[in-house]
Write a protein that holds these residues in place. Structure first.
Motif, short mmCIF file in Angstrom:
data_model
loop_
_atom_site.label_atom_id
_atom_site.label_comp_id
_atom_site.label_asym_id
_atom_site.label_seq_id
_atom_site.Cartn_x
_atom_site.Cartn_y
_atom_site.Cartn_z
N ALA A 60 0.81 -1.23 -0.16
CA ALA A 60 -0.06 -0.03 0.11
C ALA A 60 0.95 1.31 -0.05
O ALA A 60 1.79 1.58 0.88
CB ALA A 60 -1.00 0.12 1.49
N GLY A 61 0.53 2.23 -0.79
CA GLY A 61 1.11 3.54 -0.74
C GLY A 61 0.74 4.42 0.51
O GLY A 61 -0.52 4.11 0.95
N ASP A 62 0.99 5.43 0.30
CA ASP A 62 0.60 6.64 1.63
C ASP A 62 -0.78 6.73 1.37
O ASP A 62 -1.59 6.78 2.56
CB ASP A 62 1.46 7.74 1.35
CG ASP A 62 2.72 7.75 2.11
OD1 ASP A 62 2.78 6.89 3.01
OD2 ASP A 62 3.48 8.53 1.53
N GLY A 63 -1.43 6.82 0.30
CA GLY A 63 -2.91 7.16 0.30
C GLY A 63 -3.85 6.05 0.93
O GLY A 63 -5.11 6.39 1.20
N ILE A 64 -3.29 4.90 0.90
CA ILE A 64 -4.37 3.85 1.53
C ILE A 64 -3.53 2.89 2.60
O ILE A 64 -4.32 2.12 3.23
CB ILE A 64 -4.86 2.72 0.46
CG1 ILE A 64 -3.57 2.11 -0.37
CG2 ILE A 64 -5.69 3.57 -0.73
CD1 ILE A 64 -4.02 0.90 -1.19
#
Length: 141
Positions: A60-64
């Motif tokens: 997961a990237g920062d957004g999720i």
């Protein structure tokens, strides 16, 4: 209004209603890919049983990422576009499990700052593996 006019209006209404697009509850983002080694992960450390048998998983990237709350979440993902035409595999969707944090993966992703970094198998299932980035539509399930 005549019976014929009423029937025409009724069929027109039904046709318009049926042809309306259904609302989408998905988000859009960008995905990269990464290849082995996958262990240890930011969610489960060195536990090899964390990976689904299908090998369809992601970081997961920062957004999720949600401070680690994303660990174990499942997402439906599909490729919607890419820089190079015909990169996406049409009508192909996958379900991935979040097992890691994109900024702490053991192997280097094909691009940084993405919404998700897909396992090599997951990426190749929805897009041409030569691409570094794809635009995705994703929805938590």
């Amino acid at each position: 209004m005549s019976k014929a006019q009423t029937q025409i209006l009724f069929y027109l209404f039904i046709t318009l209603f049926i042809d309306l697009p259904f609302p989408s509850f998905a988000d859009v983002g960008v995905a990269a890919q990464y290849s082995p080694p996958y262990l240890p992960t930011g969610c489960y450390g060195g536990e090899a049983l964390q990976f689904p048998s299908s090998n369809l998983f992601a970081a997961a990237g920062d957004g999720i990422w949600d401070n680690g709350a994303a660990c174990g979440r499942q997402y439906l993902v599909r490729c919607i576009s890419a820089e190079k035409p015909r990169t996406c595999i049409p009508q192909q969707s996958i379900q991935v499990k979040i097992v890691d944090y994109a900024f702490s993966t053991v192997s280097t992703p094909s691009a940084t700052g993405t919404t998700m970094v897909l396992s090599q198998k997951a990426f190749q299932t929805i897009a041409n593996s030569s691409a570094a980035l794809i635009n995705i539509e994703f929805q938590q399930v």
